[in-house]
Design a protein around this motif. Structure first.
Motif, short mmCIF file in Angstrom:
data_model
loop_
_atom_site.label_atom_id
_atom_site.label_comp_id
_atom_site.label_asym_id
_atom_site.label_seq_id
_atom_site.Cartn_x
_atom_site.Cartn_y
_atom_site.Cartn_z
N MET A 50 2.20 -3.75 17.86
CA MET A 50 1.86 -3.71 16.44
C MET A 50 1.68 -2.25 16.02
O MET A 50 1.08 -1.46 16.74
N ALA A 51 2.21 -1.91 14.82
CA ALA A 51 2.11 -0.55 14.33
C ALA A 51 0.65 -0.18 14.08
O ALA A 51 -0.16 -1.01 13.69
N LYS A 52 0.34 1.08 14.31
CA LYS A 52 -1.00 1.57 14.09
C LYS A 52 -1.34 1.51 12.61
O LYS A 52 -0.54 1.90 11.76
N THR A 53 -2.55 1.06 12.28
CA THR A 53 -3.04 1.06 10.91
C THR A 53 -3.96 2.25 10.74
O THR A 53 -4.99 2.35 11.42
N HIS A 54 -3.61 3.16 9.86
CA HIS A 54 -4.43 4.34 9.65
C HIS A 54 -5.63 3.99 8.78
O HIS A 54 -5.55 3.17 7.87
N THR A 55 -6.74 4.63 9.06
CA THR A 55 -7.96 4.40 8.29
C THR A 55 -8.53 5.68 7.70
O THR A 55 -9.52 5.64 6.99
N SER A 56 -7.90 6.81 7.99
CA SER A 56 -8.43 8.09 7.51
C SER A 56 -8.27 8.22 6.01
O SER A 56 -7.43 7.56 5.38
N LEU A 79 -6.49 6.22 -0.22
CA LEU A 79 -6.08 7.58 -0.60
C LEU A 79 -6.70 8.04 -1.91
O LEU A 79 -6.63 9.22 -2.25
N GLY A 80 -7.27 7.12 -2.68
CA GLY A 80 -7.84 7.49 -3.97
C GLY A 80 -6.81 7.68 -5.06
O GLY A 80 -7.00 8.47 -5.99
N LEU A 81 -5.72 6.92 -4.99
CA LEU A 81 -4.64 7.02 -5.96
C LEU A 81 -4.79 5.94 -7.03
O LEU A 81 -5.24 4.83 -6.76
N ASP A 82 -4.39 6.27 -8.25
CA ASP A 82 -4.50 5.33 -9.37
C ASP A 82 -3.16 4.83 -9.89
O ASP A 82 -3.11 3.77 -10.51
N ARG A 83 -2.10 5.59 -9.68
CA ARG A 83 -0.80 5.26 -10.27
C ARG A 83 0.29 5.31 -9.21
O ARG A 83 0.14 5.98 -8.18
N MET A 84 1.39 4.62 -9.49
CA MET A 84 2.48 4.57 -8.53
C MET A 84 3.83 4.54 -9.23
O MET A 84 3.95 3.98 -10.33
N ILE A 85 4.83 5.13 -8.59
CA ILE A 85 6.22 5.03 -9.01
C ILE A 85 6.96 4.30 -7.90
O ILE A 85 7.10 4.82 -6.78
N VAL A 86 7.42 3.10 -8.20
CA VAL A 86 8.09 2.27 -7.21
C VAL A 86 9.59 2.53 -7.30
O VAL A 86 10.21 2.33 -8.35
N VAL A 87 10.16 3.01 -6.21
CA VAL A 87 11.56 3.42 -6.18
C VAL A 87 12.39 2.32 -5.54
O VAL A 87 12.04 1.78 -4.49
N ALA A 113 -2.73 9.82 4.38
CA ALA A 113 -3.81 10.74 4.01
C ALA A 113 -3.45 12.17 4.42
O ALA A 113 -3.70 13.13 3.68
N ARG A 114 -2.85 12.31 5.58
CA ARG A 114 -2.43 13.64 6.04
C ARG A 114 -1.32 14.19 5.13
O ARG A 114 -1.25 15.40 4.90
#
Length: 280
Positions: free
Chosen positions: A1-7, A54-62, A250-251
């Motif tokens: 299973m892929a690692k789930t980042h929490t940072s 990440l503290g993001l409010d908006r997104m552009i879905v490509v 996050a990085r």
């Protein structure tokens, strides 16, 4: 299973911050006959967890190349998400004005030209569609192997509309800032109609995560020219990457500090610039 980042990002992410490059995948929608990448499902609820971290409010879905000209996967998603989302879609050159207007009404703001494997579009399509959207709020979004930029520079430079170049050129090898391909990108980025995404460092880097240090000189050369038409994107969910190469989103935001963007410049890249381009 892929690692789930929490940072979480170390930098302060300003209110209204926008991820200008991410994708959704849903196998309930048919794949394009040209598709070669078939990621597992990555849905709005999956991205919401990333967005909150990440503290993001908006997104552009490509629009992913997986779905070709069928934009329903991303348009249905942003319809559920609401006004915090916009879309970049892929369309044929014979699309009617009425159908283009309908896409705009559904939240689409850009037309994608992914000039790499699986593409549904040709280079000759760009001038055709650029002429059609000239003077409107639409833009063309272009992804290519940036090593082709010396050959494609004049075509892109002559487009009479707003143009967004993905992933700092997405060079297939990590080059120096004085390389002819990056010099071509810098000349394009100096044009008042051309924007560039500070994204996809992991596509270019040979040094690898977490710092992608060999990409920093390329990013800093772009930033030195000015930040009023630079954008940031995660490229989530990174479908080309393996467990070993999967970046921590996050990085990827914190790279903006590595690349010496001031707090005011980060605010421009994350908030003001995307608000202006995508109409938030």
């Amino acid at each position: 299973m892929a690692k789930t980042h929490t940072s979480r990002p170390k930098i302060a992410v300003p209110s209204g911050a926008c991820d200008t490059h991410m994708h959704f995948y849903d196998d309930s929608y048919p794949a394009s006959p040209k598709a070669w990448l078939f990621p597992p499902n990555h849905l709005p609820e999956d991205y919401r967890a990333v967005q909150d971290r990440l503290g993001l409010d908006r997104m552009i879905v490509v629009q992913p190349v997986t779905y070709g000209f069928d934009n329903r996967c991303i348009l249905d998603a942003i319809a559920r998400i609401g006004d915090s989302a916009r879309a970049v879609v892929t369309v044929p050159t014979d699309i009617s004005d009425a159908d283009l207007a309908a896409l705009w009404d559904k939240g689409a703001r850009g037309l994608r030209y992914h000039q790499m494997a699986g593409s549904m579009t040709e280079w000759s399509d760009l001038p055709v569609m650029a002429a059609r959207i000239k003077g409107t709020g639409w833009h063309l979004q272009v992804q290519l192997d940036g090593l082709e930029l010396p050959d494609r520079e004049n075509l892109i430079a002559d487009l009479p509309c707003t143009v967004v170049i993905d992933h700092m050129g997405r060079y297939s090898e990590c080059i120096a800032p004085d390389h002819p391909a990056h010099q071509a990108l810098l000349r394009l980025a100096a044009q008042p109609n051309v924007w560039v995404k500070l994204s996809g460092a992991y596509h270019i880097s040979k040094a690898g995560k977490p710092d992608y240090a060999d990409v920093a000189p390329l990013a800093r050369a772009l930033i030195a020219q000015g930040t009023d038409r630079l954008l940031w994107g995660s490229d989530w969910p990174h479908p080309t990457e393996t467990d070993d190469t999967m970046p921590d989103d996050a990085r990827l935001i914190d790279l903006l500090a590595d690349w010496r963007l001031s707090e005011a410049q980060r605010e421009a890249v994350l908030v003001a610039n995307p608000a202006r381009l995508y109409g938030f």
